[in-house]
Design a protein around this motif. Structure first.
Motif, PDB file in Angstrom:
ATOM      1  N   ALA A   1       0.778  10.713   4.073  1.00  0.00           N
ATOM      2  CA  ALA A   1       1.615  10.134   5.122  1.00  0.00           C
ATOM      3  C   ALA A   1       3.041  10.635   4.993  1.00  0.00           C
ATOM      4  N   SER A   2       3.796  10.497   6.082  1.00  0.00           N
ATOM      5  CA  SER A   2       5.208  10.882   6.054  1.00  0.00           C
ATOM      6  C   SER A   2       5.985  10.030   5.073  1.00  0.00           C
ATOM      7  N   SER A   3       5.572   8.789   4.903  1.00  0.00           N
ATOM      8  CA  SER A   3       6.093   7.901   3.864  1.00  0.00           C
ATOM      9  C   SER A   3       5.058   6.825   3.620  1.00  0.00           C
ATOM     10  N   SER A   4       5.038   6.247   2.431  1.00  0.00           N
ATOM     11  CA  SER A   4       4.003   5.269   2.116  1.00  0.00           C
ATOM     12  C   SER A   4       4.441   4.318   1.013  1.00  0.00           C
ATOM     13  N   VAL A   5       4.176   3.040   1.222  1.00  0.00           N
ATOM     14  CA  VAL A   5       4.341   2.047   0.165  1.00  0.00           C
ATOM     15  C   VAL A   5       3.126   2.157  -0.751  1.00  0.00           C
ATOM     16  N   GLU A   6       3.362   2.298  -2.046  1.00  0.00           N
ATOM     17  CA  GLU A   6       2.267   2.420  -3.008  1.00  0.00           C
ATOM     18  C   GLU A   6       2.469   1.378  -4.117  1.00  0.00           C
ATOM     19  N   ASN A   7       1.893   0.208  -3.906  1.00  0.00           N
ATOM     20  CA  ASN A   7       2.079  -0.860  -4.898  1.00  0.00           C
ATOM     21  C   ASN A   7       0.792  -1.619  -5.186  1.00  0.00           C
ATOM     22  N   GLY A   8      -0.353  -1.023  -4.884  1.00  0.00           N
ATOM     23  CA  GLY A   8      -1.630  -1.700  -5.107  1.00  0.00           C
ATOM     24  C   GLY A   8      -2.127  -2.384  -3.862  1.00  0.00           C
ATOM     25  N   ALA A   9      -1.359  -3.357  -3.358  1.00  0.00           N
ATOM     26  CA  ALA A   9      -1.764  -4.052  -2.136  1.00  0.00           C
ATOM     27  C   ALA A   9      -1.603  -3.156  -0.920  1.00  0.00           C
ATOM     28  N   TRP A  10      -0.594  -2.290  -0.961  1.00  0.00           N
ATOM     29  CA  TRP A  10      -0.380  -1.281   0.072  1.00  0.00           C
ATOM     30  C   TRP A  10      -0.614   0.092  -0.534  1.00  0.00           C
ATOM     31  N   GLY A  11      -1.139   1.011   0.267  1.00  0.00           N
ATOM     32  CA  GLY A  11      -1.321   2.363  -0.220  1.00  0.00           C
ATOM     33  C   GLY A  11      -2.008   3.213   0.834  1.00  0.00           C
ATOM     34  N   ALA A  12      -1.735   4.510   0.825  1.00  0.00           N
ATOM     35  CA  ALA A  12      -2.361   5.404   1.810  1.00  0.00           C
ATOM     36  C   ALA A  12      -3.877   5.360   1.690  1.00  0.00           C
ATOM     37  N   ALA A  13      -4.393   5.291   0.452  1.00  0.00           N
ATOM     38  CA  ALA A  13      -5.842   5.273   0.243  1.00  0.00           C
ATOM     39  C   ALA A  13      -6.478   3.963   0.697  1.00  0.00           C
ATOM     40  N   ASN A  14      -5.687   2.899   0.801  1.00  0.00           N
ATOM     41  CA  ASN A  14      -6.231   1.590   1.183  1.00  0.00           C
ATOM     42  C   ASN A  14      -6.697   1.551   2.631  1.00  0.00           C
ATOM     43  N   ALA A  15      -6.274   2.523   3.447  1.00  0.00           N
ATOM     44  CA  ALA A  15      -6.649   2.529   4.861  1.00  0.00           C
ATOM     45  C   ALA A  15      -7.860   3.407   5.137  1.00  0.00           C
TER      46      ALA A  15
ATOM     47  N   SER B   1       1.028   1.158   4.789  1.00  0.00           N
ATOM     48  CA  SER B   1       2.334   0.872   5.381  1.00  0.00           C
ATOM     49  C   SER B   1       3.278   2.026   5.089  1.00  0.00           C
ATOM     50  N   SER B   2       4.026   2.446   6.100  1.00  0.00           N
ATOM     51  CA  SER B   2       5.098   3.407   5.850  1.00  0.00           C
ATOM     52  C   SER B   2       6.159   2.722   5.003  1.00  0.00           C
ATOM     53  N   SER B   3       6.885   3.490   4.219  1.00  0.00           N
ATOM     54  CA  SER B   3       7.807   2.895   3.259  1.00  0.00           C
ATOM     55  C   SER B   3       9.210   2.709   3.795  1.00  0.00           C
ATOM     56  N   SER B   4       9.509   3.333   4.943  1.00  0.00           N
ATOM     57  CA  SER B   4      10.857   3.225   5.472  1.00  0.00           C
ATOM     58  C   SER B   4      11.185   1.778   5.825  1.00  0.00           C
ATOM     59  N   SER B   5      12.372   1.340   5.412  1.00  0.00           N
ATOM     60  CA  SER B   5      12.800  -0.023   5.752  1.00  0.00           C
ATOM     61  C   SER B   5      13.855  -0.003   6.845  1.00  0.00           C
ATOM     62  N   GLU B   6      13.850   1.051   7.651  1.00  0.00           N
ATOM     63  CA  GLU B   6      14.844   1.173   8.705  1.00  0.00           C
ATOM     64  C   GLU B   6      14.706   0.055   9.737  1.00  0.00           C
ATOM     65  N   THR B   7      15.837  -0.409  10.211  1.00  0.00           N
ATOM     66  CA  THR B   7      15.839  -1.410  11.275  1.00  0.00           C
ATOM     67  C   THR B   7      16.073  -0.751  12.627  1.00  0.00           C
ATOM     68  N   THR B   8      15.910   0.559  12.676  1.00  0.00           N
ATOM     69  CA  THR B   8      15.954   1.290  13.941  1.00  0.00           C
ATOM     70  C   THR B   8      14.628   2.020  14.116  1.00  0.00           C
ATOM     71  N   ASN B   9      14.253   2.262  15.359  1.00  0.00           N
ATOM     72  CA  ASN B   9      12.987   2.917  15.649  1.00  0.00           C
ATOM     73  C   ASN B   9      13.003   4.363  15.145  1.00  0.00           C
ATOM     74  N   HIS B  10      11.856   4.856  14.707  1.00  0.00           N
ATOM     75  CA  HIS B  10      11.766   6.218  14.187  1.00  0.00           C
ATOM     76  C   HIS B  10      10.301   6.649  14.192  1.00  0.00           C
ATOM     77  N   ALA B  11      10.021   7.868  13.774  1.00  0.00           N
ATOM     78  CA  ALA B  11       8.656   8.414  13.782  1.00  0.00           C
ATOM     79  C   ALA B  11       8.038   8.364  12.395  1.00  0.00           C
ATOM     80  N   GLU B  12       6.722   8.170  12.355  1.00  0.00           N
ATOM     81  CA  GLU B  12       5.946   8.212  11.112  1.00  0.00           C
ATOM     82  C   GLU B  12       4.587   8.831  11.442  1.00  0.00           C
ATOM     83  N   SER B  13       3.926   9.369  10.430  1.00  0.00           N
ATOM     84  CA  SER B  13       2.588   9.926  10.639  1.00  0.00           C
ATOM     85  C   SER B  13       1.689   9.638   9.443  1.00  0.00           C
ATOM     86  N   TYR B  14       0.392   9.657   9.702  1.00  0.00           N
ATOM     87  CA  TYR B  14      -0.624   9.387   8.665  1.00  0.00           C
ATOM     88  C   TYR B  14      -1.776  10.355   8.901  1.00  0.00           C
ATOM     89  N   THR B  15      -2.217  11.044   7.854  1.00  0.00           N
ATOM     90  CA  THR B  15      -3.203  12.114   7.991  1.00  0.00           C
ATOM     91  C   THR B  15      -4.346  11.929   6.999  1.00  0.00           C
TER      92      THR B  15
END
Length: 232
Positions: free
Chosen positions: A68-82, A97-111
């Motif tokens: 993914a373009s960014s990813s939370v990896e903490n066990g409960a969340w993770g790219a492999a979990n999906a 979940s993407s890992s960005s905590s931005e409060t503005t809209n932006h792009a993300e991807s998952y492959t």
């Protein structure tokens, strides 16, 4: 008796499980090259009017390598979990979940990398299912892209203005050969339960081949397992 056997689908589809739609009771299931069989649970009988059975096809993405373009990896969340086949969110496995905590809209991807080329015609993003967060994280504007080499991409489906919903986002398109499948989100939705942050999140990404066409399409609600059949 309690067993029903019918010919295997002519388009080569395979299934992995069967259940009754009325209450979700599992049926014993087996499939050979020429037919498959389902057997009612002990003590159950066929309904005199209609017994509806849901057949589950395994996702081609199950167990695939995910990035993914960014990813939370903490066990409960993770790219492999999906791509683990769970399809639901709980405290030990929410999904991706993407890992960005931005409060503005932006792009993300998952492959996902299917490891080899497969014919596909359907991609589904199954939403978070954890309470007030249900449905949040699914993109507003996005495309489903495929690639043979992970470098050159072809857009198979694109959506703008998807509404907040507890239902899966499902793209059905003309069958294509692909090894890599990507969801490219160009607009996200703020989650008020997450400080108004914009994240790409889903419980599962499923990839499959159903042989569906515009004139004969089955759409299944993941939350209720009710099926609607369109015939043109």
């Amino acid at each position: 008796g309690s067993t029903l056997t019918i010919p295997a689908p002519a388009d080569g589809r395979t299934f992995s499980a069967a259940q009754l739609l009325t209450d979700g009771a599992p049926l014993a299931f087996s499939q050979s090259g020429s037919s498959f069989s389902v057997t009612l649970p002990a003590g159950r009988t066929w309904n005199a009017t209609d017994t509806a059975i849901a057949l589950t096809s395994p996702s081609l993405a199950m167990g695939a390598k995910a990035s993914a373009s960014s990813s939370v990896e903490n066990g409960a969340w993770g790219a492999a979990n999906a791509v683990d086949g769970s399809g639901v969110s709980n405290s030990s496995n929410y999904g991706y979940s993407s890992s960005s905590s931005e409060t503005t809209n932006h792009a993300e991807s998952y492959t996902v990398d299917l490891n080899s080329a497969h014919t596909i015609d359907k991609v589904a993003l199954l939403p978070r299912t954890d309470g007030v967060n249900t449905g949040y994280g699914l993109p507003v504007n996005y495309s489903i892209d495929s690639s043979a080499d992970g470098v050159t991409w072809t857009t198979r489906s694109s959506v703008s203005g998807a509404s907040l919903s507890p239902r899966s986002l499902t793209a059905i398109f003309t069958p294509a050969s692909a090894r890599y499948v990507r969801v490219n989100a160009t607009s996200l939705r703020a989650n008020p339960n997450d400080g108004g942050r914009y994240r790409l999140q889903f419980a599962e990404m499923a990839v499959g081949f159903d042989g569906a066409t515009a004139g004969n399409t089955t759409i299944t609600s993941v939350s209720t397992h009710r099926a609607l059949q369109g015939t043109g």
